[in-house]
Write a protein that holds these residues in place. Structure first.
Motif, mmCIF file in Angstrom:
data_model
loop_
_atom_site.group_PDB
_atom_site.id
_atom_site.type_symbol
_atom_site.label_atom_id
_atom_site.label_comp_id
_atom_site.label_asym_id
_atom_site.label_seq_id
_atom_site.Cartn_x
_atom_site.Cartn_y
_atom_site.Cartn_z
ATOM 1 N N SER A 94 0.821 -1.221 0.000
ATOM 2 C CA SER A 94 0.000 0.000 0.000
ATOM 3 C C SER A 94 0.848 1.260 0.000
ATOM 4 N N GLY B 181 7.023 1.028 13.888
ATOM 5 C CA GLY B 181 5.983 1.145 12.865
ATOM 6 C C GLY B 181 4.735 1.796 13.458
ATOM 7 N N SER B 182 3.851 2.246 12.565
ATOM 8 C CA SER B 182 2.605 2.803 13.096
ATOM 9 C C SER B 182 1.744 1.661 13.643
ATOM 10 N N ALA B 183 2.049 0.427 13.241
ATOM 11 C CA ALA B 183 1.306 -0.717 13.787
ATOM 12 C C ALA B 183 1.456 -0.781 15.311
ATOM 13 N N ASN C 230 -0.659 1.947 16.900
ATOM 14 C CA ASN C 230 -2.080 1.571 17.012
ATOM 15 C C ASN C 230 -2.300 0.624 18.199
ATOM 16 N N TYR D 218 -7.982 -0.415 7.065
ATOM 17 C CA TYR D 218 -6.937 -1.351 7.479
ATOM 18 C C TYR D 218 -7.434 -1.916 8.808
ATOM 19 N N THR E 296 -9.115 6.666 9.405
ATOM 20 C CA THR E 296 -7.860 6.611 8.652
ATOM 21 C C THR E 296 -7.947 7.648 7.532
ATOM 22 N N ASN F 17 -7.066 4.115 3.785
ATOM 23 C CA ASN F 17 -6.728 2.831 3.185
ATOM 24 C C ASN F 17 -7.958 1.941 3.402
ATOM 25 N N ASP G 134 -5.430 7.738 11.998
ATOM 26 C CA ASP G 134 -4.246 7.088 11.434
ATOM 27 C C ASP G 134 -3.898 7.900 10.186
ATOM 28 N N VAL H 189 -0.973 7.703 8.371
ATOM 29 C CA VAL H 189 0.283 7.164 7.841
ATOM 30 C C VAL H 189 0.421 7.429 6.333
ATOM 31 N N TYR H 190 -0.705 7.690 5.625
ATOM 32 C CA TYR H 190 -0.602 8.014 4.180
ATOM 33 C C TYR H 190 -0.559 9.519 3.937
ATOM 34 N N SER I 177 6.553 4.436 6.962
ATOM 35 C CA SER I 177 6.430 3.266 6.081
ATOM 36 C C SER I 177 5.814 3.525 4.721
ATOM 37 N N LYS I 178 4.903 4.487 4.606
ATOM 38 C CA LYS I 178 4.084 4.545 3.394
ATOM 39 C C LYS I 178 4.483 5.709 2.491
ATOM 40 N N ARG J 18 10.989 0.346 10.349
ATOM 41 C CA ARG J 18 10.002 0.113 11.421
ATOM 42 C C ARG J 18 9.976 1.306 12.391
HETATM 43 C C1 LIG Z 1 -3.674 2.568 7.857
HETATM 44 C C2 LIG Z 1 -2.460 1.792 8.248
HETATM 45 N N1 LIG Z 1 -1.961 1.928 9.483
HETATM 46 C C3 LIG Z 1 -0.879 1.254 9.883
HETATM 47 C C4 LIG Z 1 -0.236 0.381 9.050
HETATM 48 C C5 LIG Z 1 0.990 -0.344 9.560
HETATM 49 O O1 LIG Z 1 2.144 0.150 8.947
HETATM 50 P P1 LIG Z 1 3.562 0.295 9.619
HETATM 51 O O2 LIG Z 1 3.567 -0.425 10.917
HETATM 52 O O3 LIG Z 1 4.533 -0.259 8.652
HETATM 53 O O4 LIG Z 1 3.768 1.780 9.816
HETATM 54 C C6 LIG Z 1 -0.721 0.175 7.759
HETATM 55 C C7 LIG Z 1 -0.061 -0.785 6.842
HETATM 56 O O5 LIG Z 1 -0.547 -1.135 5.798
HETATM 57 C C8 LIG Z 1 -1.860 0.907 7.341
HETATM 58 O O6 LIG Z 1 -2.373 0.771 6.118
#
Ligand SMILES: Cc1ncc(COP(=O)(O)O)c(C=O)c1O
Length: 383
Positions: free
Chosen positions: A33, A89-91, A94, A115, A162, A166, A193, A195-196, A227-228, A236
């Motif tokens: 993505s 990471g943003s994961a 979250n 997502y 988001t 996404n 979120d 991240v984009y 990441s994006k 990460r």
């Molecule tokens: C909306 C969104 N948040 C978080 C993530 C996690 O990404 P990362 O941990 O690489 O920042 C993704 C990954 O596809 C995403 O689409």
């Protein structure tokens, strides 16, 4: 709108598992993505001082330099360095947000399609989820009226959006102030979120939710990372940024239980990447890659698939006319042509495919789109 639903346990993460079982074998991987990462050579000019990095644990909420660069770079001062928690990471951001701010029985509103990480984590902690669905007829905009009415009726603990979204690629601007105003009135935490953010195509970058929240006396959290839009998922490096020092302390408390601190090497690279000139260069690179691929996508797949033009992100969310089982279809495409895309089922939207626009090699991307067109033609689909 649907819900509130109360389910339990940690549901399988359809999208991540779909990708991890296939992406390293795919001939052409169009399931990402974000923007394809630049080589180390590409960013090396900007990276200084790695040989002096101390390989201890470091700062558990992120180095002062990195937090300062995040606060005054992407957030332009809308958050203070002390209101930022750097995460893997943003994961992980979250995860830390859900663990620290959401508990059993809490009502949370979740933007859909999305997502599915926050959705799964909120299910795990026993929250009651209200899904607020976007629709293609409305250009996939945030269904703000519906969300405001849920907020005033149910006074949820938090609203998760988001933006840019996404998988739809929609970017919203005005909704931020409407949601922040309601959040300020009701005490609902507004979590975006983002991240984009920065990967818009011919559209302005939206303000961060923190800016709207600062105007409205609302409490907000922005989750984001490298990441994006910056195309650096392998570092990460992500973060949670908030406009409330108390929320920042709660999120930091969760981080103590997850990974303690991020990799110090990554943190040092990230601080250099977030220098104004380097950041701007990476964002331009990302937009150029995606815009060029979107043009060939339109040329090759226009007329076969139906989609609302994405405003941001490195993907198109396209409907395959006449097909319900897009999971089966994506599996068949992968087996027959070696092209990996994501099925809409992983966003709770069968009938759709999310197809990537982030490949730096434009010819390879175009070849992938041609293989998809060929596949659809061979199966008499998509016209
Ligand atoms: C909306 C969104 N948040 C978080 C993530 C996690 O990404 P990362 O941990 O690489 O920042 C993704 C990954 O596809 C995403 O689409």
């Amino acid at each position: 709108v649907s819900g509130p639903f109360l389910r339990s346990g940690l549901p399988p993460f359809c999208l991540e598992r779909w990708q991890s079982e296939r992406e390293t074998y795919a001939k052409i991987n169009l399931s990402e993505s974000g923007v394809e990462p630049p080589s180390w050579d590409y960013i090396e000019y900007a990276i200084d001082g790695l040989d002096a990095v101390d390989l201890g644990y470091g700062w558990t909420r992120g180095s002062p330099l990195l937090r300062e660069r995040i606060a005054y770079g992407p957030y332009d001062g809308a958050a203070e360095p002390d209101e930022i928690i750097v995460t893997s990471g943003s994961a992980e951001a979250n995860l830390a947000v859900v663990l620290s701010l959401i508990g059993p029985g809490d009502i949370v509103v979740i933007d859909m399609p999305n997502y599915m990480q926050v959705h799964g984590l909120a299910t795990m902690v026993g929250a009651r989820i209200v899904e607020a669905w976007r629709s293609p007829q409305d250009g996939w905009r945030i269904p703000v009226k519906e969300i405001l009415s849920i907020m005033y009726d149910l006074e949820p603990r938090a609203v998760f959006i988001t933006n840019p979204n996404n998988p739809t690629g929609n970017v919203d601007y005005d909704a931020l102030w409407d949601l922040a105003t309601a959040g300020g009135d009701l005490g609902t935490i507004i979590v975006f979120d983002e991240v984009y953010r920065g990967l818009e195509l011919d559209h302005p970058t939206p303000p961060t939710i923190l800016e709207a929240a600062n105007d409205s006396m609302a409490r907000a959290v922005s989750v984001s990372g490298l990441s994006k839009a910056y195309g650096l998922p392998g570092l990460r490096i992500g973060w949670a940024a908030t406009n409330d020092p108390f929320l920042a302390r709660k999120i930091w408390a969760a981080k103590d239980y997850t990974t303690i601190s991020v990799s110090r090497l990554s943190e040092a690279v990230a601080a250099e990447v977030l220098r104004e000139d380097v950041m701007a260069d990476l964002l331009v690179r990302g937009r150029e890659i995606v815009s060029a691929n979107l043009e060939s996508f339109r040329r090759i797949l226009g007329g076969r698939l139906e989609w609302v033009e994405p405003m941001a992100g490195a993907f198109v969310f396209a409907r395959v006319p006449g097909v319900e089982d897009t999971r089966g279809l994506a599996e068949q495409l992968y087996r027959e042509k070696g092209v990996l895309v994501n099925p809409g089922e992983c966003f709770d939207m069968p009938g759709y495919l999310r197809i990537g626009l982030g490949k730096a090699d434009h010819e390879l991307a175009a070849q992938g789109y041609r293989l998809i067109a060929e596949f659809l033609e061979e199966h008499g689909l998509g016209e």
